[in-house]
Write a protein that holds these residues in place. Structure first.
Motif, PDB file in Angstrom:
ATOM      1  N   ALA A  39       0.821  -1.209   0.000  1.00 53.96           N
ATOM      2  CA  ALA A  39       0.000   0.000   0.000  1.00 53.96           C
ATOM      3  C   ALA A  39       0.854   1.258   0.000  1.00 53.96           C
ATOM      4  O   ALA A  39       0.412   2.312  -0.438  1.00 53.96           O
ATOM      5  CB  ALA A  39      -0.929  -0.005   1.211  1.00 53.96           C
ATOM      6  N   CYS A  40       2.074   1.142   0.493  1.00 56.40           N
ATOM      7  CA  CYS A  40       2.972   2.300   0.534  1.00 56.40           C
ATOM      8  C   CYS A  40       3.399   2.731  -0.866  1.00 56.40           C
ATOM      9  O   CYS A  40       3.878   3.840  -1.065  1.00 56.40           O
ATOM     10  CB  CYS A  40       4.229   1.980   1.330  1.00 56.40           C
ATOM     11  SG  CYS A  40       3.935   1.778   3.087  1.00 56.40           S
ATOM     12  N   ARG A  41       3.228   1.833  -1.857  1.00 56.72           N
ATOM     13  CA  ARG A  41       3.734   2.139  -3.192  1.00 56.72           C
ATOM     14  C   ARG A  41       2.988   3.276  -3.855  1.00 56.72           C
ATOM     15  O   ARG A  41       3.571   4.058  -4.578  1.00 56.72           O
ATOM     16  CB  ARG A  41       3.651   0.894  -4.081  1.00 56.72           C
ATOM     17  CG  ARG A  41       4.650  -0.178  -3.653  1.00 56.72           C
ATOM     18  CD  ARG A  41       4.440  -1.415  -4.438  1.00 56.72           C
ATOM     19  NE  ARG A  41       3.059  -1.845  -4.345  1.00 56.72           N
ATOM     20  CZ  ARG A  41       2.460  -2.616  -5.227  1.00 56.72           C
ATOM     21  NH1 ARG A  41       3.115  -3.052  -6.277  1.00 56.72           N
ATOM     22  NH2 ARG A  41       1.202  -2.964  -5.052  1.00 56.72           N
ATOM     23  N   ARG A  42       1.679   3.353  -3.615  1.00 53.86           N
ATOM     24  CA  ARG A  42       0.894   4.324  -4.365  1.00 53.86           C
ATOM     25  C   ARG A  42       1.406   5.752  -4.161  1.00 53.86           C
ATOM     26  O   ARG A  42       1.464   6.539  -5.092  1.00 53.86           O
ATOM     27  CB  ARG A  42      -0.583   4.224  -3.976  1.00 53.86           C
ATOM     28  CG  ARG A  42      -1.485   4.853  -5.005  1.00 53.86           C
ATOM     29  CD  ARG A  42      -2.906   4.914  -4.518  1.00 53.86           C
ATOM     30  NE  ARG A  42      -2.975   5.466  -3.164  1.00 53.86           N
ATOM     31  CZ  ARG A  42      -4.097   5.682  -2.502  1.00 53.86           C
ATOM     32  NH1 ARG A  42      -5.235   5.360  -3.053  1.00 53.86           N
ATOM     33  NH2 ARG A  42      -4.072   6.190  -1.286  1.00 53.86           N
ATOM     34  N   ASP A  43       1.739   6.081  -2.920  1.00 58.70           N
ATOM     35  CA  ASP A  43       2.206   7.436  -2.649  1.00 58.70           C
ATOM     36  C   ASP A  43       3.699   7.484  -2.356  1.00 58.70           C
ATOM     37  O   ASP A  43       4.174   8.445  -1.756  1.00 58.70           O
ATOM     38  CB  ASP A  43       1.425   8.038  -1.474  1.00 58.70           C
ATOM     39  CG  ASP A  43      -0.048   8.221  -1.833  1.00 58.70           C
ATOM     40  OD1 ASP A  43      -0.337   8.542  -2.995  1.00 58.70           O
ATOM     41  OD2 ASP A  43      -0.906   8.019  -0.950  1.00 58.70           O
ATOM     42  N   SER A  44       4.406   6.451  -2.787  1.00 54.34           N
ATOM     43  CA  SER A  44       5.857   6.401  -2.578  1.00 54.34           C
ATOM     44  C   SER A  44       6.258   6.651  -1.124  1.00 54.34           C
ATOM     45  O   SER A  44       7.141   7.459  -0.850  1.00 54.34           O
ATOM     46  CB  SER A  44       6.570   7.420  -3.477  1.00 54.34           C
ATOM     47  OG  SER A  44       6.518   6.997  -4.808  1.00 54.34           O
ATOM     48  N   LEU A  45       5.594   5.980  -0.217  1.00 51.77           N
ATOM     49  CA  LEU A  45       5.873   6.188   1.205  1.00 51.77           C
ATOM     50  C   LEU A  45       7.007   5.264   1.664  1.00 51.77           C
ATOM     51  O   LEU A  45       6.779   4.273   2.351  1.00 51.77           O
ATOM     52  CB  LEU A  45       4.602   5.924   2.024  1.00 51.77           C
ATOM     53  CG  LEU A  45       3.393   6.768   1.638  1.00 51.77           C
ATOM     54  CD1 LEU A  45       2.146   6.316   2.380  1.00 51.77           C
ATOM     55  CD2 LEU A  45       3.671   8.248   1.922  1.00 51.77           C
ATOM     56  N   CYS A  46       8.226   5.635   1.283  1.00 51.93           N
ATOM     57  CA  CYS A  46       9.379   4.768   1.566  1.00 51.93           C
ATOM     58  C   CYS A  46       9.656   4.636   3.063  1.00 51.93           C
ATOM     59  O   CYS A  46       9.952   3.549   3.552  1.00 51.93           O
ATOM     60  CB  CYS A  46      10.614   5.282   0.854  1.00 51.93           C
ATOM     61  SG  CYS A  46      10.451   5.207  -0.934  1.00 51.93           S
ATOM     62  N   GLU A  47       9.559   5.740   3.803  1.00 52.47           N
ATOM     63  CA  GLU A  47       9.868   5.679   5.230  1.00 52.47           C
ATOM     64  C   GLU A  47       8.882   4.766   5.938  1.00 52.47           C
ATOM     65  O   GLU A  47       9.264   3.927   6.751  1.00 52.47           O
ATOM     66  CB  GLU A  47       9.800   7.066   5.876  1.00 52.47           C
ATOM     67  CG  GLU A  47      10.738   8.103   5.284  1.00 52.47           C
ATOM     68  CD  GLU A  47      10.176   8.756   4.022  1.00 52.47           C
ATOM     69  OE1 GLU A  47       8.970   8.559   3.739  1.00 52.47           O
ATOM     70  OE2 GLU A  47      10.935   9.438   3.314  1.00 52.47           O
TER      71      GLU A  47
END
Length: 385
Positions: free
Chosen positions: A80-88
């Motif tokens: 789910a982090c991929r959609r908004d590029s939430l790497c942290e």
RNA sequence: UACGCUUCUAUCUCC
């Protein structure tokens, strides 16, 4: 709960995320307790649509109810982090999953690879690949395809092809995902000749092209104005038993826009609707851009209004397409209005938005405003994104 | 304890 899980899963697979959410509410109204799988399903659904807070909130809720997250949960969260590029955030989940005794598997690593690749952190992606080797998770075909896709999107078609050769040397055979990524990469890099080599290799390797492959080739030939070649791809598409989908139509709309073929553009849009396809957000975005390229801001704006009327929500690409259309005509006052609207809404302006506004000033011969905006951007008064 | 429903990759839009 199991029955509801099956229903929710069916909705999720068909992209009916709102229905999935309704089922989730309904089961609770009936006094049924969502179980681990229910939460995992809903985390996946929320991850595909809606605000991030809802994902985080649901994760908290399941923990508060005493349901222990498992590997699926963490894999879903990282996905789910991929959609908004939430790497942290992804790293936090990754560490947490290890801390609570869930072992990262190929899906975990592949999701991280995709996250890094789509965020253009190519070095981190390569590090992840090495970590996989170290942790007894040798990269599989999905891992390679994920990286090849990242390189292709970023314009590194040579690196992408090299990676394809690496996977071959490890005995992993490229599949239709691999080849379609590579074709698209060569196209984006402006190397249609290379793309044709890849296409031949694909066929020699016994890999059967599918609709995605044909759509890529149609776009590639079309945007160069090579319409005979494009029609040959259509023939092959049909003789292979494929039928066109909405992406095929969107591609055609884009092609006629890029060639400034106004009449054909309108004609194809008409045919598309006659064929029973319901325009999606990407269709509208394509049309706004295409009409603008054909020199008709009026029609571009009419499409935009039509989109809003149809109940579709504009996204960043929509706003940027509108801004670019206004900018081409130097309609800076309207562009300013759109930008103001963006600042107050969910789609904050990014670099592309500000570029368009600068363009609008330039084409509107508003040198002073242009300079002032440029100063604000470079001086740090305005933060795109 | 195991198993089952849930998690990863390609093609169109912001030139």
């Amino acid at each position: 709960a199991h029955a509801y899980n099956l229903l929710i899963n069916a909705c999720s697979r068909n992209g009916k995320y709102n229905d999935a959410t309704l089922l989730f509410q309904e089961m609770q109204e009936q006094g049924l307790e969502p179980n681990l799988v229910t939460y995992n399903l809903m985390l996946s659904v929320y991850g595909k649509m809606g605000p991030w807070d809802r994902v985080a909130g649901l994760f908290d809720e399941m923990k508060n109810r005493g349901i222990r997250p498992d590997e699926y949960t963490y894999n879903t969260l990282i996905g789910a982090c991929r959609r908004d590029s939430l790497c942290e955030e992804a790293i936090i989940f990754f560490d947490e999953m290890k801390a609570v005794g869930c072992k990262p598997d190929r899906v975990t690593y592949n999701s991280l690879l995709d996250l890094y690749g789509k965020s253009r952190y190519h070095d981190e992606a390569l590090n992840t690949l090495q970590e996989m080797e170290k942790n007894c998770c040798p990269p599989n075909i999905v891992a390679y395809n994920t990286l090849i896709s990242a390189y292709s999107k970023a314009g590194f078609y040579c690196e992408a092809i090299a990676l394809k050769d690496t996977m071959l040397s490890k005995g992993i055979h490229p599949d239709v995902f691999t080849y379609t990524s590579l074709l698209s990469g060569c196209d984006k890099a402006g190397r249609p000749g290379k793309a044709m080599e890849i296409f031949k290799e694909m066929k020699n390797a016994g890999c059967t092209p599918n609709l995605c492959t044909y759509n890529t080739l149609i776009g590639m030939y079309g945007k160069k104005g090579k319409f005979e070649e494009m029609m040959k791809v259509f023939d092959e598409l049909r003789s292979s038993g494929c039928t066109t989908d909405i992406v095929t139509w969107n591609t055609m709309l884009s092609v006629f826009g890029q060639n400034g073929m106004h009449v054909e553009l309108s004609q194809v849009f008409k045919e598309m609707k006659a064929a029973g396809f319901v325009p999606e957000r990407e269709t509208f975005n394509t049309l706004i851009c295409a009409y603008s390229r054909c020199g008709s801001v009026e029609q571009a704006m009419t499409i935009y209004r039509g989109m809003l009327k149809s109940g579709l929500c504009p996204d960043l690409a929509t706003y940027n397409a509108v801004l670019a259309a206004l900018a081409r005509e130097g309609l800076w006052k309207q562009a300013e209005k759109v930008l103001t609207e963006m600042k107050g809404g969910r789609c904050k302006p990014n670099e592309i938005s500000y570029c368009s506004l600068l363009n609008a000033y330039a084409n509107g011969k508003e040198i002073k405003r242009m300079k002032d905006l440029a100063d604000d951007i470079y001086g740090g008064t305005i933060y795109p994104c």
